[in-house]
Motif scaffolding. Structure first.
Motif, PDB file in Angstrom:
ATOM      1  N   VAL A   6       0.844  -1.187   0.000  1.00 13.03           N
ATOM      2  CA  VAL A   6       0.000   0.000   0.000  1.00 13.03           C
ATOM      3  C   VAL A   6       0.886   1.246   0.000  1.00 13.03           C
ATOM      4  N   ILE A   7       0.551   2.187  -0.878  1.00 11.14           N
ATOM      5  CA  ILE A   7       1.211   3.477  -0.891  1.00 11.14           C
ATOM      6  C   ILE A   7       0.161   4.561  -0.643  1.00 11.14           C
ATOM      7  N   GLU A   8       0.593   5.659  -0.068  1.00 12.24           N
ATOM      8  CA  GLU A   8      -0.315   6.772   0.179  1.00 12.24           C
ATOM      9  C   GLU A   8       0.022   7.893  -0.795  1.00 12.24           C
ATOM     10  N   VAL A   9      -1.012   8.438  -1.437  1.00 18.51           N
ATOM     11  CA  VAL A   9      -0.810   9.476  -2.444  1.00 18.51           C
ATOM     12  C   VAL A   9      -1.764  10.649  -2.208  1.00 18.51           C
ATOM     13  N   LEU A  10      -1.388  11.786  -2.749  1.00 22.71           N
ATOM     14  CA  LEU A  10      -2.239  12.973  -2.777  1.00 22.71           C
ATOM     15  C   LEU A  10      -2.508  13.297  -4.237  1.00 22.71           C
ATOM     16  N   ALA A  11      -3.751  13.659  -4.544  1.00 27.13           N
ATOM     17  CA  ALA A  11      -4.095  13.997  -5.928  1.00 27.13           C
ATOM     18  C   ALA A  11      -5.141  15.101  -5.923  1.00 27.13           C
ATOM     19  N   GLN A  12      -5.257  15.793  -7.055  1.00 27.06           N
ATOM     20  CA  GLN A  12      -6.237  16.866  -7.141  1.00 27.06           C
ATOM     21  C   GLN A  12      -6.809  16.970  -8.544  1.00 27.06           C
ATOM     22  N   SER A  13      -7.923  17.684  -8.633  1.00 25.12           N
ATOM     23  CA  SER A  13      -8.590  17.927  -9.905  1.00 25.12           C
ATOM     24  C   SER A  13      -9.409  19.202  -9.782  1.00 25.12           C
ATOM     25  N   ASP A  14      -9.593  19.886 -10.883  1.00 28.05           N
ATOM     26  CA  ASP A  14     -10.465  21.057 -10.867  1.00 28.05           C
ATOM     27  C   ASP A  14     -11.898  20.685 -11.237  1.00 28.05           C
ATOM     28  N   ALA A  21      -9.493  11.068  -7.956  1.00 27.57           N
ATOM     29  CA  ALA A  21      -9.161   9.653  -7.741  1.00 27.57           C
ATOM     30  C   ALA A  21      -8.639   9.025  -9.034  1.00 27.57           C
ATOM     31  N   LYS A  22      -9.261   9.351 -10.146  1.00 26.55           N
ATOM     32  CA  LYS A  22      -8.786   8.838 -11.437  1.00 26.55           C
ATOM     33  C   LYS A  22      -7.379   9.345 -11.735  1.00 26.55           C
ATOM     34  N   ASN A  23      -7.114  10.605 -11.394  1.00 27.96           N
ATOM     35  CA  ASN A  23      -5.767  11.161 -11.589  1.00 27.96           C
ATOM     36  C   ASN A  23      -4.746  10.430 -10.715  1.00 27.96           C
ATOM     37  N   ALA A  24      -5.143  10.100  -9.482  1.00 27.49           N
ATOM     38  CA  ALA A  24      -4.238   9.364  -8.585  1.00 27.49           C
ATOM     39  C   ALA A  24      -3.862   8.018  -9.185  1.00 27.49           C
ATOM     40  N   ILE A  25      -4.845   7.295  -9.706  1.00 30.75           N
ATOM     41  CA  ILE A  25      -4.589   5.986 -10.318  1.00 30.75           C
ATOM     42  C   ILE A  25      -3.740   6.142 -11.581  1.00 30.75           C
ATOM     43  N   VAL A  32       3.887   2.079 -10.976  1.00 33.91           N
ATOM     44  CA  VAL A  32       3.473   0.902 -10.209  1.00 33.91           C
ATOM     45  C   VAL A  32       2.598   0.019 -11.088  1.00 33.91           C
ATOM     46  N   ARG A  33       2.873  -1.298 -11.048  1.00 34.51           N
ATOM     47  CA  ARG A  33       2.067  -2.262 -11.805  1.00 34.51           C
ATOM     48  C   ARG A  33       1.077  -2.958 -10.876  1.00 34.51           C
ATOM     49  N   ASN A  34       0.097  -3.601 -11.456  1.00 37.46           N
ATOM     50  CA  ASN A  34      -0.844  -4.475 -10.747  1.00 37.46           C
ATOM     51  C   ASN A  34      -1.646  -3.766  -9.654  1.00 37.46           C
ATOM     52  N   ILE A  35      -2.102  -2.536  -9.922  1.00 40.70           N
ATOM     53  CA  ILE A  35      -2.933  -1.818  -8.951  1.00 40.70           C
ATOM     54  C   ILE A  35      -4.263  -2.548  -8.799  1.00 40.70           C
ATOM     55  N   LYS A  36      -4.664  -2.770  -7.551  1.00 40.01           N
ATOM     56  CA  LYS A  36      -5.884  -3.527  -7.260  1.00 40.01           C
ATOM     57  C   LYS A  36      -6.996  -2.685  -6.654  1.00 40.01           C
ATOM     58  N   SER A  37      -6.655  -1.638  -5.874  1.00 32.14           N
ATOM     59  CA  SER A  37      -7.719  -0.858  -5.242  1.00 32.14           C
ATOM     60  C   SER A  37      -7.217   0.511  -4.812  1.00 32.14           C
ATOM     61  N   ILE A  38      -8.192   1.385  -4.575  1.00 35.07           N
ATOM     62  CA  ILE A  38      -7.901   2.709  -4.025  1.00 35.07           C
ATOM     63  C   ILE A  38      -8.875   2.952  -2.882  1.00 35.07           C
ATOM     64  N   SER A  62      -3.474   0.179  -3.291  1.00 34.94           N
ATOM     65  CA  SER A  62      -2.852  -1.120  -3.061  1.00 34.94           C
ATOM     66  C   SER A  62      -2.547  -1.783  -4.405  1.00 34.94           C
ATOM     67  N   PHE A  63      -1.424  -2.493  -4.425  1.00 39.77           N
ATOM     68  CA  PHE A  63      -1.022  -3.193  -5.634  1.00 39.77           C
ATOM     69  C   PHE A  63      -0.381  -4.527  -5.282  1.00 39.77           C
ATOM     70  N   LEU A  64      -0.490  -5.456  -6.211  1.00 42.57           N
ATOM     71  CA  LEU A  64       0.034  -6.803  -6.049  1.00 42.57           C
ATOM     72  C   LEU A  64       1.532  -6.809  -6.314  1.00 42.57           C
ATOM     73  N   LEU A  65       2.292  -7.377  -5.388  1.00 39.59           N
ATOM     74  CA  LEU A  65       3.730  -7.484  -5.574  1.00 39.59           C
ATOM     75  C   LEU A  65       4.045  -8.625  -6.533  1.00 39.59           C
ATOM     76  N   ASP A  66       5.104  -8.469  -7.327  1.00 40.79           N
ATOM     77  CA  ASP A  66       5.539  -9.538  -8.217  1.00 40.79           C
ATOM     78  C   ASP A  66       6.057 -10.703  -7.379  1.00 40.79           C
TER      79      ASP A  66
END
Length: 67
Positions: A6-14, A21-25, A32-38, A62-66
Motif C-alpha cells: 500500500v502506498i499513500e498518495v495525494l491527488a487533485q482535480s479542478d 481519484a482517477k488522476n491518482a490511479i 506501479v504495476r498491478n494496482i488492485k484498489s484505491i 494497493s497493488f500486487l507485488l511480483d
C-alpha cells in the motif's frame, strides 16, 4: 500466497473528487504495476469566490507485488 503493498498518495482535480481519484490511479500507474484498489482517506476542496476551485484527495493505493 499473494502479497499486496500500500502506498499513500495525494491527488487533485479542478473537476471533481472522482476525477482526482482517477488522476491518482493514472499517475501511480506510471511507476506501479498491478494496482488492485484505491481507498479514499480524506477529501477536501479549496474555495475561490464562493465556488470550489480544486478538489483534493488523500488516498491509499494497493497493488500486487511480483512473485
Amino acid at each position: 500466497m499473494s502479497m499486496l503493498k500500500v502506498i499513500e498518495v495525494l491527488a487533485q482535480s479542478d473537476k471533481s473528487w472522482d476525477d482526482a481519484a482517477k488522476n491518482a490511479i493514472a499517475d501511480a500507474s506510471k511507476s506501479v504495476r498491478n494496482i488492485k484498489s484505491i481507498y479514499i482517506k480524506n477529501m477536501e476542496a479549496t474555495v475561490e469566490n464562493g465556488t470550489i476551485a480544486m478538489y483534493r484527495i488523500n488516498a491509499k493505493i494497493s497493488f500486487l507485488l511480483d512473485e
